[in-house]
Design a protein around this motif. Sequence first.
Motif, mmCIF file in Angstrom:
data_model
loop_
_atom_site.group_PDB
_atom_site.id
_atom_site.type_symbol
_atom_site.label_atom_id
_atom_site.label_comp_id
_atom_site.label_asym_id
_atom_site.label_seq_id
_atom_site.Cartn_x
_atom_site.Cartn_y
_atom_site.Cartn_z
ATOM 1 N N LEU A 65 0.821 -1.216 0.000
ATOM 2 C CA LEU A 65 0.000 0.000 0.000
ATOM 3 C C LEU A 65 0.851 1.261 0.000
ATOM 4 O O LEU A 65 0.378 2.338 -0.354
ATOM 5 N N ASN A 66 2.116 1.108 0.401
ATOM 6 C CA ASN A 66 3.014 2.261 0.471
ATOM 7 C C ASN A 66 4.116 2.192 -0.583
ATOM 8 O O ASN A 66 5.068 2.967 -0.535
ATOM 9 N N ASP A 67 3.976 1.263 -1.539
ATOM 10 C CA ASP A 67 5.010 1.020 -2.547
ATOM 11 C C ASP A 67 4.855 2.025 -3.691
ATOM 12 O O ASP A 67 3.871 1.977 -4.452
ATOM 13 N N GLU A 68 5.806 2.928 -3.818
ATOM 14 C CA GLU A 68 5.724 3.965 -4.852
ATOM 15 C C GLU A 68 5.810 3.394 -6.255
ATOM 16 O O GLU A 68 5.448 4.076 -7.230
ATOM 17 N N ARG A 69 6.285 2.147 -6.384
ATOM 18 C CA ARG A 69 6.366 1.536 -7.719
ATOM 19 C C ARG A 69 4.993 1.153 -8.237
ATOM 20 O O ARG A 69 4.798 1.003 -9.449
ATOM 21 N N LEU A 70 4.029 0.955 -7.341
ATOM 22 C CA LEU A 70 2.690 0.517 -7.726
ATOM 23 C C LEU A 70 1.791 1.731 -7.931
ATOM 24 O O LEU A 70 1.506 2.480 -6.993
#
Length: 414
Positions: free
Chosen positions: A61-66
């Motif tokens: 939920l905090n993954d900037e890649r997604l």
Amino acid sequence: MSGIPDDTLPDPVPLMGCPYKANPYPLYERMREASPVHRVLFPSGVQAWLVTGYEAARSALNDERLGKNHGRGNDHWRARASIMPEPQHSQLQVHLLHQDPPHHTRMRRFVTDAFTSRRIDQLRPRFQELADALVDGLPEHGPADLVTGFAARFPFQVLAEVIGLPPELAGRFDRDWGKVVQPVGPTDPGRPRYEARLHGLQGYIADVIAHKREHGEDDLLSRLVVARDRGELSQDELGSMIFQLLVAGQEPVTNQLTTALIALFHHPGQLARLRGDPDLLPRAVEELLRYDSAFELTTWRFFDRDSELHGTRVPAGDSVIVSLCAANRDPRRFPEPDTLDLDRGSNPHLAFGHGIHFCPGATLARTELQIALGTLLARLPGLHLSIKEEDLEWIPAVLGRGTHHLPVGYDQRL
């Protein structure tokens, strides 16, 4: 209960069927134990990558890649998942849930002031009036359907107060329009009705915009229209944000009320304790959100290149979904997670998400749940489920949990 035998999990894991919707937790437990990421199959034929464990979910939920923008989806995903037809998909699907920074940052700032804790606290007495008026309308003695009589009405009445939807327009809103978020494929027999809902909702949104343009006040809807007229929002962004407010702003609270009440009916000792000690309500609501969240799964996320996700290779443009319910029952984060414990101390559940897409209406939802549950328990002594739990009709929505009806009995209406 999952409908899948206790052997190796299939690939993809099917997330469908009445047993699964009634109780997905045994399947989620098996998936968590096997791996944090699994390929899954939805009823529409869409395949996705599902994240199940708490730490894996919080990280995703905090993954900037997604990213959330649908433009990231590949052709394989788009062929099955872009169910809402054009032009509606382009006109109604550019709201906050489907935006990445900097567009998400720019759009979110228009809505945050309407949902601050201070403003919600100021409106609490009005919310209580609305809840009491709905209970006044229930039969003096049971039975009653708490969905049609209360849970489907209270959140929308509250939402109308918060965003500035006038009574004449609020009275015209058809709850059936909210089903546009439930996928109906192009060849489904229900497709014509689905498209009729879309057209009806679009017409309604156009009427809301026209009304606010002519009768602007100091409210969220008026401010959004002014932002459009100043060129700070596009027309599609305006329509999409109103769409999100009307649908995501009330249906999940309706569903959360049903899951919370069902959990309490299943634990009568906890229900009696909560009725006798209303001061427990804030903590109880947090535990009920963790125990069975109406936001079962998040909406789509995408990598823009082939990427590694907790040891699993995910192709670019494939959809990644996080199971909030599976994360909230992870024993590595919550001791005895399948127990409803109103005394649970630390409760960092993910029912409202995490990161930049954390639900902006979380404070409002918490307040609604506290008022609704407190009012129903105080004014309907002897409140109980009047059918067998296995006979409850769970909604077939892919991402959410809740029931169409909640038949109850009670001794009297106070």
